[in-house]
Scaffold this active site. Structure first.
Site, short mmCIF file in Angstrom:
data_model
loop_
_atom_site.label_atom_id
_atom_site.label_comp_id
_atom_site.label_asym_id
_atom_site.label_seq_id
_atom_site.Cartn_x
_atom_site.Cartn_y
_atom_site.Cartn_z
N GLY A 1 36.56 37.13 44.53
CA GLY A 1 36.43 36.65 43.16
C GLY A 1 37.72 36.65 42.38
O GLY A 1 37.71 36.49 41.16
N ARG B 1 38.54 29.62 32.64
CA ARG B 1 39.81 30.12 33.16
C ARG B 1 40.25 29.40 34.44
O ARG B 1 39.42 28.93 35.20
CB ARG B 1 39.74 31.64 33.36
CG ARG B 1 38.89 32.13 34.48
CD ARG B 1 38.69 33.62 34.32
NE ARG B 1 38.22 34.25 35.54
CZ ARG B 1 36.96 34.24 35.95
NH1 ARG B 1 36.05 33.57 35.26
NH2 ARG B 1 36.60 34.87 37.06
N HIS C 1 47.40 42.12 40.69
CA HIS C 1 47.00 42.64 39.37
C HIS C 1 45.67 43.36 39.47
O HIS C 1 44.93 43.17 40.43
CB HIS C 1 46.89 41.49 38.36
CG HIS C 1 45.73 40.56 38.61
ND1 HIS C 1 45.74 39.61 39.60
CD2 HIS C 1 44.52 40.46 38.01
CE1 HIS C 1 44.60 38.95 39.59
NE2 HIS C 1 43.83 39.44 38.64
N ASN D 1 40.23 42.85 42.10
CA ASN D 1 39.67 41.86 43.02
C ASN D 1 40.84 41.27 43.78
O ASN D 1 41.74 40.71 43.16
CB ASN D 1 38.97 40.73 42.26
CG ASN D 1 37.83 41.23 41.39
OD1 ASN D 1 37.20 42.23 41.70
ND2 ASN D 1 37.58 40.54 40.29
N PHE E 1 18.19 39.11 51.15
CA PHE E 1 17.55 40.42 51.37
C PHE E 1 18.16 41.49 50.46
O PHE E 1 17.44 42.25 49.83
CB PHE E 1 17.69 40.82 52.85
CG PHE E 1 17.09 42.18 53.14
CD1 PHE E 1 15.71 42.34 53.15
CD2 PHE E 1 17.89 43.28 53.36
CE1 PHE E 1 15.14 43.60 53.41
CE2 PHE E 1 17.34 44.53 53.61
CZ PHE E 1 15.96 44.69 53.64
N HIS F 1 48.68 36.59 42.14
CA HIS F 1 49.68 37.61 41.79
C HIS F 1 49.02 38.99 41.68
O HIS F 1 48.03 39.13 40.98
CB HIS F 1 50.33 37.20 40.46
CG HIS F 1 51.56 37.96 40.16
ND1 HIS F 1 52.79 37.36 40.05
CD2 HIS F 1 51.77 39.29 39.98
CE1 HIS F 1 53.70 38.28 39.79
NE2 HIS F 1 53.10 39.46 39.75
N SER G 1 40.92 35.13 40.71
CA SER G 1 41.28 33.77 40.36
C SER G 1 42.80 33.61 40.32
O SER G 1 43.30 32.49 40.22
CB SER G 1 40.64 33.35 39.04
OG SER G 1 40.94 34.28 38.03
ZN LIG Z 1 53.15 35.32 40.12
#
Ligand SMILES: [Zn+2]
Ligand SMILES: [Zn+2]
Ligand SMILES: [Zn+2]
Length: 328
Positions: free
Chosen positions: A151, A23, A158, A145, A300, A156, A153
């Site tokens: 994380g 992706r 969402h 996220n 740890f 925008h 990607s």
């Molecule tokens: Zn957009």
């Protein structure tokens, strides 16, 4: 087809989804000329087919739900456990959906009007109700996220919904812990947290008639924040329509405070709820957990499951409530 493999030591399931590695990463691609964001209004043909949408005042959509183009789990396949030698696996059966929260690329969730955020929350509940009609689905994870360090990607705004054929280990540990508490004391631990925190107000960062936002007593991460319904409820999807607005209001306040104190905020937001095929439970209480990503989970923590948090939840609440800027 992705595969779900069981760790023979932990009993923990792992999704092996090689296609997802392909992706695009918008934090890279966004800098390239001619890049078109697939979630922006006018680019609908760049996403997989639409599952659900809400019309805006101009006749165009104001919120869309689409299938994830690079799904972690896929519809079809069997939920039969297949053993070979010492190992167990299943087809990577499930659903992976994306909730595009707004047609506007640069608009943060906390900057959206209250009713638009309430729509997002209502859509989450609606999708879970629809998805759980498929009896093979045992758990539906709703998460968001936000930001490069969390994380994400795509920039925008969402969120994602992953429906899976088993309840994850982390969720079961939480539910079992709550069941033990209920057996010992006869009360729901989350109801007790709501009562205790409302009374002492040391860690409260947002509140209205229906919801309470707190930096939890044993926060694993600096500025970790939970949002709990004040009235006991085990299943998020049963959220009364009237409470969507009050949840949106507390969510917006919480994210706005986190943003004000933590510049360039990245965070993970998750909804923890009962496995969808289970009946209402007295011992478990759905909630939202928001984990700002200020540091990386390191050796740890990975080695022990212990966390070292360098900002006490009491200090975090104080900083968030005064709007002071914080830098690690
Ligand atoms: Zn957009
Ligand atoms: Zn409760
Ligand atoms: Zn939880």
């Amino acid at each position: 087809m992705p595969e779900i493999r069981k760790d023979p030591v932990f009993g923990r399931w792992v999704i092996i989804a090689s296609e997802r590695g392909l992706r695009p990463n918008e934090f890279r691609a966004g800098q390239e000329a001619g890049y078109a964001c697939p979630f922006c209004a006018g680019h609908e043909e760049l996403t997989p087919p639409e599952i659900y949408s809400l019309p805006g005042p101009d006749g165009r959509w104001r919120l869309r739900v689409v299938r994830n183009k690079y799904p972690a789990l896929e519809a079809g396949g069997s939920v039969e456990n297949r053993r070979s030698g010492i190992y167990d696996k299943m087809d990577g059966m499930g659903f992976h959906e994306v909730v595009i929260e707004t047609p506007e690329h640069g608009r943060l969730l906390e900057q959206m009007p209250d009713e638009a955020v309430a729509d997002v929350v209502r859509t989450f509940a609606l999708r879970v109700k629809e998805i759980k009609n498929d009896g093979r689905i045992k758990y539906v994870m709703i998460f968001k996220n936000h930001g490069r360090n969390a994380g994400a990607s795509l920039l925008h705004p969402h969120s994602q919904i992953i429906a899976m054929p088993m309840a994850p280990l982390r969720v079961m540990q939480e539910i079992d812990g709550a069941a033990d508490y209920h057996r010992e004391r006869g009360t729901c631990v989350f109801c007790d947290i709501v009562r205790e925190e409302s009374e002492f107000k040391l860690r409260v960062v947002g509140e209205n008639a229906d919801f309470l936002a707190v930096t939890p007593y044993a926060s694993r991460f600096s500025f970790e924040t939970w949002i709990l319904p004040k009235k006991h409820a085990s299943h998020f999807e049963d959220l009364p329509g009237s409470q969507a607005s009050s949840l949106a209001a507390v969510l917006k306040t919480t994210l706005a405070k986190l943003n004000a104190s933590l510049p360039d905020l990245s965070y993970n937001l998750i909804v923890h709820t009962m496995p969808v095929q289970e009946p209402s439970a007295e011992h478990y209480h759905w909630h939202i957990e928001i984990m700002p990503k200020l540091t990386h989970v390191a050796g740890f923590e990975w080695g022990t499951g212990f966390y070292i948090n360098t900002v006490s939840p009491e200090d975090a609440a104080e900083i968030l409530n005064t709007g002071r800027k914080f830098k690690l």
